[in-house]
Design an enzyme around this catalytic site. Structure first.
Site, short mmCIF file in Angstrom:
data_model
loop_
_atom_site.label_atom_id
_atom_site.label_comp_id
_atom_site.label_asym_id
_atom_site.label_seq_id
_atom_site.Cartn_x
_atom_site.Cartn_y
_atom_site.Cartn_z
N LYS A 1 19.73 49.83 9.79
CA LYS A 1 19.43 48.85 8.73
C LYS A 1 19.60 49.50 7.35
O LYS A 1 20.57 50.22 7.16
CB LYS A 1 18.04 48.24 8.95
CG LYS A 1 17.89 47.74 10.40
CD LYS A 1 16.72 46.87 10.65
CE LYS A 1 16.74 46.41 12.11
NZ LYS A 1 15.69 45.49 12.44
N GLU B 1 18.70 39.25 10.86
CA GLU B 1 18.37 39.47 9.44
C GLU B 1 19.48 38.95 8.53
O GLU B 1 19.25 38.63 7.37
CB GLU B 1 18.06 40.96 9.21
CG GLU B 1 16.70 41.33 9.79
CD GLU B 1 16.54 42.76 10.23
OE1 GLU B 1 17.38 43.61 9.85
OE2 GLU B 1 15.58 43.03 10.96
N ASN C 1 20.57 50.80 15.11
CA ASN C 1 20.82 50.03 13.88
C ASN C 1 19.87 50.55 12.80
O ASN C 1 18.68 50.24 12.83
CB ASN C 1 20.57 48.54 14.18
CG ASN C 1 20.68 47.68 12.94
OD1 ASN C 1 21.14 48.13 11.89
ND2 ASN C 1 20.24 46.42 13.05
N GLU D 1 18.22 39.17 21.00
CA GLU D 1 17.17 39.69 20.14
C GLU D 1 16.24 38.56 19.69
O GLU D 1 16.50 37.91 18.67
CB GLU D 1 17.77 40.36 18.91
CG GLU D 1 18.61 41.58 19.22
CD GLU D 1 18.60 42.56 18.05
OE1 GLU D 1 18.25 43.72 18.27
OE2 GLU D 1 18.90 42.14 16.92
N SER E 1 12.03 45.80 19.24
CA SER E 1 10.90 46.71 19.51
C SER E 1 11.09 47.58 20.76
O SER E 1 10.12 47.90 21.45
CB SER E 1 9.58 45.94 19.60
OG SER E 1 9.27 45.37 18.34
N GLY F 1 11.09 44.50 15.11
CA GLY F 1 10.27 45.24 14.15
C GLY F 1 8.79 44.93 14.21
O GLY F 1 8.05 45.25 13.28
N HIS G 1 23.49 39.54 13.12
CA HIS G 1 22.11 40.01 13.26
C HIS G 1 21.16 38.97 12.67
O HIS G 1 21.49 38.32 11.67
CB HIS G 1 21.95 41.36 12.56
CG HIS G 1 20.63 42.00 12.90
ND1 HIS G 1 19.48 41.64 12.27
CD2 HIS G 1 20.30 42.93 13.82
CE1 HIS G 1 18.47 42.34 12.79
NE2 HIS G 1 18.94 43.13 13.74
#
Ligand code: PGA
Length: 235
Positions: free
Chosen positions: A9, A96, A7, A160, A197, A166, A94
């Site tokens: 991003k 985010e 991904n 996740e 991660s 991250g 996701h």
């Protein structure tokens, strides 16, 4: 079969860099047993046309899809538009995006649309689970997010934990495995994978406890690191 999904991003900055990164992943994939691992690359939408013809072993994925077929939805990209550019996979929900306000209801609509268009779905769950939450608390959060899956939809579910994304602080492999087993029990037939991660150093540990794939953010932007992760899941 195991699966490793990159991904990207909102990276890289230019189409030239995107092509270079994709080409160097493709080169490295020549030495990998493709019978053991599937590889997916999810670049930003704007790079999809450029990458459509540069991926051969890896499949092309998108990071999101609109919740409606067509019409007045400023800023959205539809499933049909993605398919025209060779997109085979789509990430939905996701953390985010959930942090920007996506609800389970909106995500359910996206799942339906992706299913109708025969896109392979990667549903992310785990948003809202804090570090230190008990397994029971995490399971309750996952249960709610898994309830958004329409009946009969086959998909990949990526666990996740948001605190692991991250941060360089992945979940313990045993915790990941426990949650993936829970996901499998709630959504039989789903392929549960882990994200947060994952890097070249810890990938073998996840693969070693039976985690069948990874959703990789930061480490997917360096081809050497990404290829090491792919090899860990191809072993
Ligand atoms: P990370 O991101 O590998 O950089 O932690 C994972 C993700 O957000 O999918």
């Amino acid at each position: 079969m195991n699966i490793v999904i990159g991904n990207w991003k909102m990276n890289p900055a230019t189409v030239a860099e995107a092509k270079k990164l994709a080409a160097s992943v493709e080169n490295g994939l020549m030495g990998v047993d493709k019978g053991r691992v599937r590889v997916v690359i999810c670049p930003p939408f704007v790079f999809l046309p450029a990458l459509k013809h540069s991926l051969h072993f890896a499949a092309l994925g998108a990071q999101d899809v609109a919740h409606e077929e067509e019409g007045a939805f400023t800023g959205e990209v539809s499933a049909a538009q993605l398919k025209e550019f060779g997109v085979k996979y789509v990430i939905i929900g996701h953390s985010e995006r959930r942090a920007l306000g996506e609800s389970n209801e909106l995500i359910a609509k996206k799942l339906n649309i992706a299913f109708v268009h025969k896109l392979n779905i990667i549903l992310c769950v785990g948003f809202g689970a804090h570090k230190g939450a008990s397994a029971e608390e995490v399971r309750a959060i996952l249960q709610k997010q898994l309830a958004a899956i329409p009946q009969g939809v086959e998909l990949i579910v990526a666990y996740e934990p948001v605190w692991a994304i991250g941060t360089g602080q992945p979940a313990a492999a045993a915790h990941a495995r426990e949650m993936l087993q829970f996901i499998e029990s709630v959504v039989p037939g789903a392929q549960p994978i882990y994200g947060g991660s994952v890097d070249r150093h810890n990938a073998r540990e996840f693969a070693g406890v039976g985690v069948s794939g990874a959703l990789v953010g930061g480490a997917s932007l360096k081809s050497d690191d990404f290829l090491e992760i792919i090899k860990a899941f191809a072993a």
